[in-house]
Design a protein around this motif. Structure first.
Motif, PDB file in Angstrom:
ATOM      1  N   HIS A 277       0.811  -1.213   0.000  1.00  0.00           N
ATOM      2  CA  HIS A 277       0.000   0.000   0.000  1.00  0.00           C
ATOM      3  C   HIS A 277       0.847   1.268   0.000  1.00  0.00           C
ATOM      4  CE1 HIS A 277      -3.223  -2.817   0.854  1.00  0.00           C
ATOM      5  NE2 HIS A 277      -2.532  -3.260   1.895  1.00  0.00           N
ATOM      6  N   GLY A 278       2.171   1.085  -0.127  1.00  0.00           N
ATOM      7  CA  GLY A 278       3.053   2.249  -0.187  1.00  0.00           C
ATOM      8  C   GLY A 278       3.473   2.792   1.157  1.00  0.00           C
ATOM      9  N   ARG A 279       3.275   2.023   2.232  1.00  0.00           N
ATOM     10  CA  ARG A 279       3.692   2.466   3.558  1.00  0.00           C
ATOM     11  C   ARG A 279       5.077   1.947   3.881  1.00  0.00           C
ATOM     12  NH1 ARG A 279       4.090   1.182   8.890  1.00  0.00           N
ATOM     13  NH2 ARG A 279       3.476  -1.003   8.630  1.00  0.00           N
ATOM     14  N   LEU A 280       5.895   2.806   4.477  1.00  0.00           N
ATOM     15  CA  LEU A 280       7.224   2.392   4.904  1.00  0.00           C
ATOM     16  C   LEU A 280       7.105   1.539   6.161  1.00  0.00           C
ATOM     17  CD1 LEU A 280      10.329   2.632   4.517  1.00  0.00           C
ATOM     18  CD2 LEU A 280      10.248   4.593   6.081  1.00  0.00           C
ATOM     19  N   VAL A 281       7.414   0.250   6.027  1.00  0.00           N
ATOM     20  CA  VAL A 281       7.378  -0.659   7.175  1.00  0.00           C
ATOM     21  C   VAL A 281       8.601  -0.441   8.049  1.00  0.00           C
ATOM     22  CG1 VAL A 281       7.389  -3.092   7.877  1.00  0.00           C
ATOM     23  CG2 VAL A 281       6.000  -2.352   5.926  1.00  0.00           C
ATOM     24  N   GLY A 282       9.731  -0.219   7.407  1.00  0.00           N
ATOM     25  CA  GLY A 282      10.953   0.009   8.165  1.00  0.00           C
ATOM     26  C   GLY A 282      12.160   0.032   7.256  1.00  0.00           C
ATOM     27  N   LEU A 283      13.315   0.148   7.865  1.00  0.00           N
ATOM     28  CA  LEU A 283      14.584   0.010   7.165  1.00  0.00           C
ATOM     29  C   LEU A 283      15.132  -1.367   7.500  1.00  0.00           C
ATOM     30  CD1 LEU A 283      16.201   3.508   7.851  1.00  0.00           C
ATOM     31  CD2 LEU A 283      14.700   2.816   5.977  1.00  0.00           C
ATOM     32  N   ALA A 284      15.601  -2.045   6.485  1.00  0.00           N
ATOM     33  CA  ALA A 284      16.069  -3.417   6.672  1.00  0.00           C
ATOM     34  C   ALA A 284      17.484  -3.562   6.144  1.00  0.00           C
ATOM     35  CB  ALA A 284      15.128  -4.392   5.966  1.00  0.00           C
ATOM     36  N   GLU A 285      18.095  -4.685   6.491  1.00  0.00           N
ATOM     37  CA  GLU A 285      19.404  -5.018   5.932  1.00  0.00           C
ATOM     38  C   GLU A 285      19.399  -6.475   5.508  1.00  0.00           C
ATOM     39  OE1 GLU A 285      22.457  -4.462   8.811  1.00  0.00           O
ATOM     40  OE2 GLU A 285      21.746  -6.034  10.163  1.00  0.00           O
ATOM     41  N   TYR A 286      20.237  -6.769   4.528  1.00  0.00           N
ATOM     42  CA  TYR A 286      20.343  -8.128   4.000  1.00  0.00           C
ATOM     43  C   TYR A 286      21.548  -8.833   4.615  1.00  0.00           C
ATOM     44  CZ  TYR A 286      17.353  -6.187   0.271  1.00  0.00           C
ATOM     45  OH  TYR A 286      16.348  -5.578  -0.442  1.00  0.00           O
ATOM     46  N   ARG A 287      21.323 -10.101   4.991  1.00  0.00           N
ATOM     47  CA  ARG A 287      22.411 -10.939   5.489  1.00  0.00           C
ATOM     48  C   ARG A 287      22.130 -12.383   5.086  1.00  0.00           C
ATOM     49  NH1 ARG A 287      24.781  -7.008   5.957  1.00  0.00           N
ATOM     50  NH2 ARG A 287      25.771  -6.022   7.770  1.00  0.00           N
ATOM     51  N   ASP A 288      23.030 -12.955   4.288  1.00  0.00           N
ATOM     52  CA  ASP A 288      22.959 -14.374   3.922  1.00  0.00           C
ATOM     53  C   ASP A 288      21.600 -14.762   3.343  1.00  0.00           C
ATOM     54  OD1 ASP A 288      25.580 -14.749   4.926  1.00  0.00           O
ATOM     55  OD2 ASP A 288      24.794 -15.008   6.953  1.00  0.00           O
ATOM     56  N   GLY A 289      21.113 -13.942   2.429  1.00  0.00           N
ATOM     57  CA  GLY A 289      19.867 -14.257   1.748  1.00  0.00           C
ATOM     58  C   GLY A 289      18.608 -13.965   2.534  1.00  0.00           C
TER      59      GLY A 289
ATOM     60  N   ASN B 133      12.034   0.101  12.733  1.00  0.00           N
ATOM     61  CA  ASN B 133      10.624  -0.004  12.373  1.00  0.00           C
ATOM     62  C   ASN B 133       9.966   1.369  12.326  1.00  0.00           C
ATOM     63  OD1 ASN B 133      10.368  -2.799  12.062  1.00  0.00           O
ATOM     64  ND2 ASN B 133      10.068  -3.122  14.260  1.00  0.00           N
ATOM     65  N   PHE B 134       8.981   1.517  11.440  1.00  0.00           N
ATOM     66  CA  PHE B 134       8.232   2.765  11.329  1.00  0.00           C
ATOM     67  C   PHE B 134       6.755   2.466  11.558  1.00  0.00           C
ATOM     68  CE2 PHE B 134      12.144   4.055   9.561  1.00  0.00           C
ATOM     69  CZ  PHE B 134      12.194   5.445   9.635  1.00  0.00           C
ATOM     70  N   PRO B 135       6.199   2.945  12.645  1.00  0.00           N
ATOM     71  CA  PRO B 135       4.782   2.680  12.912  1.00  0.00           C
ATOM     72  C   PRO B 135       3.900   3.431  11.928  1.00  0.00           C
ATOM     73  CG  PRO B 135       5.619   4.282  14.470  1.00  0.00           C
ATOM     74  CD  PRO B 135       6.807   3.809  13.676  1.00  0.00           C
TER      75      PRO B 135
END
Length: 336
Positions: A282-294, A301-303
């Protein structure tokens, strides 16, 4: 008598780009925006001196969490450096310390100015101005200077990616250089003016400064503070984060899992690292994430913004305006 009905605080979040006028502090801009946005949760990403104008990025409500990532971005400035005198503050607001002897400015060769600018371009070691906001034993350097102390801050590494001479204009016994500077966070433009003048043997200081860009955000998209409509000007969290980072589009279940702290499958070809902007369908920012080992995991988190609340009837619940701004950066002065 019934108490006046108070408009509830807003929970709408996002970034707002301000074109700060001369004479306003960054705190002034934050305080005004708090009132306009009807929330106390406003912070900024990197201060500007009252003398300086230009781009100031403000975070509203939960989007203040993005400011940490904005502070360290590279910045662009337009500035005027006056050759011929050094001042106590390295800018026009200080007292004159030294002035070049008669004829020294006229004798300056264009090639010498070009060489001086080149020497201050690239990875350099810069000593910040003594009237900066850098803390010395827990106290701001400028406060120590105002108290009569002699302060000399240690040099630190900065990067000046571009230092371009746009034009030069003789003014009485001085020479004004209009310059464009692209630099790393923490670079003091006043210090560039001081060091250029010192290197040329005539002294120098800053007379004007305008910040025109911070990372992907430009002054062309900023609103003058006296014309600010926060609702219209606000850049939503998903849009703002997607300008700062690569975007990871989630499906419904991924959005639920990531918001609950679960690790989810990273997209095909994802390279370890981050942050990335994780956005739901729906176009809402859930959060910032990072990738590790797939796998992908949330790092911030963004409420979701809460729906508007009904006005309250109690005047006792009114929030006092905060006396201190939640600035995202300790940088101050004519610095990036």
């Amino acid at each position: 008598m019934n108490a006046p009905r108070r408009k509830p605080s807003s929970t709408t979040s996002g970034l707002v780009l301000i074109d700060k006028p001369q004479g306003w502090t960054s705190h002034d801009a934050v305080a005004r925006t708090r009132r306009l946005a009807n929330t106390r949760k406003v912070g900024h990403a990197g201060t500007l001196d009252p003398m300086a104008t230009g781009l100031l990025i403000l975070g509203i409500n939960s989007s203040t969490r993005l400011l940490t990532y904005v502070v360290g971005l590279d910045k662009e400035y337009l500035a005027t450096i006056r050759l011929g005198a050094a001042t106590t503050t390295d800018d026009a607001e200080g007292e004159e310390l030294t002035r070049a002897p008669a004829g020294a400015i006229d004798a300056l060769a264009a090639t010498a100015i070009t060489a001086g600018i080149r020497a201050l371009t690239g990875d350099i070691s810069q000593r910040p101005s003594a009237v900066s906001a850098i803390k010395v034993d827990g106290k701001r350097a400028y406060a120590r200077v105002r108290a009569g102390e002699d302060v000399e801050l240690p040099a630190r590494p900065v990067t000046v990616t571009e230092f371009e001479l746009v034009s030069s204009t003789p003014v009485d016994a001085f020479l004004d250089l209009e310059v464009r500077v692209v630099c790393s966070s923490g670079t003091y433009i006043r210090a560039l003016a001081r060091d250029l003048g010192a290197g040329l043997g005539v002294g120098g200081h800053l007379t004007s400064l305008r910040r025109t860009r911070i990372g992907p955000f430009g002054i062309a998209d900023a609103d003058p503070l006296d014309q600010l409509d926060v609702g219209r000007a606000m850049i939503g969290p998903a849009d703002a984060a997607s300008r700062l980072f690569d975007r990871f589009d989630l499906d419904e279940q991924q959005a639920i899992d990531l918001s609950q702290g679960k690790r989810i499958a990273a997209p095909a070809g994802a390279v370890d690292g981050g942050p990335v902007a994780a956005v739901d369908p729906h176009g809402r920012l859930v959060g910032l994430a990072e990738y590790r080992d797939g796998r992908a995991k949330s790092i911030v988190n963004f409420p979701p913004d809460a729906p508007p609340a009904a006005p309250t009837d109690s005047a006792d619940t009114a929030e006092p305006e905060a006396s201190a701004e939640p600035a995202a950066s300790a940088e101050a002065g004519a610095a990036s």
